[in-house]
Design an enzyme around this catalytic site. Structure first.
Site, mmCIF file in Angstrom:
data_model
loop_
_atom_site.group_PDB
_atom_site.id
_atom_site.type_symbol
_atom_site.label_atom_id
_atom_site.label_comp_id
_atom_site.label_asym_id
_atom_site.label_seq_id
_atom_site.Cartn_x
_atom_site.Cartn_y
_atom_site.Cartn_z
ATOM 1 N N ILE A 90 0.703 -1.293 0.000
ATOM 2 C CA ILE A 90 -0.069 -0.149 0.092
ATOM 3 C C ILE A 90 0.996 1.231 -0.123
ATOM 4 O O ILE A 90 1.874 1.495 0.862
ATOM 5 C CB ILE A 90 -1.107 -0.092 1.271
ATOM 6 C CG1 ILE A 90 -2.011 -1.162 1.187
ATOM 7 C CG2 ILE A 90 -1.717 1.208 1.295
ATOM 8 C CD1 ILE A 90 -2.876 -1.301 0.083
ATOM 9 N N ASN A 104 -5.102 -6.040 7.748
ATOM 10 C CA ASN A 104 -4.943 -6.989 6.678
ATOM 11 C C ASN A 104 -4.944 -8.381 7.317
ATOM 12 O O ASN A 104 -5.006 -8.582 8.694
ATOM 13 C CB ASN A 104 -3.300 -6.885 6.227
ATOM 14 C CG ASN A 104 -2.937 -7.890 5.314
ATOM 15 O OD1 ASN A 104 -3.679 -8.239 4.393
ATOM 16 N ND2 ASN A 104 -1.925 -8.520 5.437
ATOM 17 N N HIS A 106 -3.427 -12.290 7.251
ATOM 18 C CA HIS A 106 -2.323 -13.102 6.879
ATOM 19 C C HIS A 106 -2.645 -14.604 7.411
ATOM 20 O O HIS A 106 -3.092 -14.698 8.283
ATOM 21 C CB HIS A 106 -1.075 -12.499 7.540
ATOM 22 C CG HIS A 106 0.150 -13.278 6.933
ATOM 23 N ND1 HIS A 106 0.736 -13.096 5.717
ATOM 24 C CD2 HIS A 106 0.885 -14.257 7.382
ATOM 25 C CE1 HIS A 106 1.671 -13.716 5.308
ATOM 26 N NE2 HIS A 106 1.988 -14.482 6.519
HETATM 27 C C1 GRF Z 1 -5.792 -15.418 2.021
HETATM 28 O O1 GRF Z 1 -5.221 -16.464 2.538
HETATM 29 C C2 GRF Z 1 -5.239 -14.039 2.940
HETATM 30 O O2 GRF Z 1 -4.902 -14.737 4.044
HETATM 31 C C3 GRF Z 1 -4.326 -13.713 2.115
HETATM 32 O O3 GRF Z 1 -4.742 -13.967 0.776
HETATM 33 C C4 GRF Z 1 -5.488 -14.942 0.644
HETATM 34 C C5 GRF Z 1 -6.666 -14.043 0.130
HETATM 35 O O4 GRF Z 1 -7.827 -14.977 -0.213
HETATM 36 N N1 GRF Z 1 -3.864 -12.327 2.539
HETATM 37 P P1 GRF Z 1 -9.217 -14.271 -0.543
HETATM 38 O O5 GRF Z 1 -9.131 -13.762 -1.904
HETATM 39 O O6 GRF Z 1 -9.891 -13.737 0.353
HETATM 40 O O7 GRF Z 1 -10.064 -15.727 -1.108
#
Ligand code: GRF
Length: 203
Positions: A90, A104, A106
């Protein structure tokens, strides 16, 4: 009540889980904007089908991304940003404009298994290779570095002996879908205090 801008790059399952939580009144929020770095993100198509204003940064020169993001979020009255599988750093101007108002998710237990290049399958490969007995999901505030801001909420899952990156990712994704709306609700209820870069959750 949060007026959320959700940033996506791909599949959009977290975007869907946030929208579902709003519908089911577990989350006091409205998604007022969805921003993607690519036109083809399935998440963007989902947002459009929900009637949410969408914006793709594809075709915008990188030096204009910050301005474009701030213009679009402001135009739609967003007061909080949720990154949901957004693959780009970002811009600093956006971090500054939404300081302590941007989170965010993770797919591992930060501060381990995060940082630049640690996304998607690579995260789960690294967890399995490390021999860790648990993994999980982390919601954290966003600052200028990848995956480094104060942690809001974490939930763990076991790592099974026969896990592949795919089976582990699926187990982690289930808890992502629970904790992301829960973490956002803490902000909606104004229960988050940030003291010395640590999160204090008021009961
Ligand atoms: C998820 O595993 C999230 O933790 C990571 O990227 C993935 C996104 O999945 N940051 P989605 O597009 O929400 O299905």
């Amino acid at each position: 009540m949060l007026r959320l801008a959700v940033f996506v790059s791909g599949r959009g399952s977290n975007l869907r889980s946030i929208q579902k939580a709003i519908r089911e009144r577990r989350l006091t929020a409205e998604i007022v904007a969805v921003i993607s770095n690519s036109d083809g993100a399935p998440a963007l198509a989902f947002a459009e089908s929900e009637g949410i204003p969408v914006f793709s940064l594809e075709g915008t020169p990188v030096q204009e991304h910050a301005r474009a993001i701030l213009d679009f979020t402001r135009a739609n009255g967003a007061d909080f940003i949720a990154l949901a599988g957004y693959m780009k750093l970002i811009p600093a101007e956006v971090v500054a404009a939404f300081r302590h108002r941007m989170v965010n998710i993770h797919p591992a237990l930060l501060p381990d298994f995060g940082g630049k290049g640690m996304y998607g399958r690579r995260v789960h490969e690294a967890v399995i290779a490390s021999g860790a007995a648990v993994s999980g999901a982390t919601v954290h505030l966003v600052d200028e570095e990848y995956d480094r801001g104060p942690i809001v909420l974490q939930r763990s899952v076991p790592v099974e002996e026969d896990d592949t990156p795919e089976t582990l990712a699926a187990r982690v994704l289930e808890v992502e879908h629970d904790i992301y709306p829960e973490a956002l609700q803490l902000f909606a209820e104004r229960r988050i205090d940030i003291i010395d870069n640590r999160i204090i959750i008021r009961s």
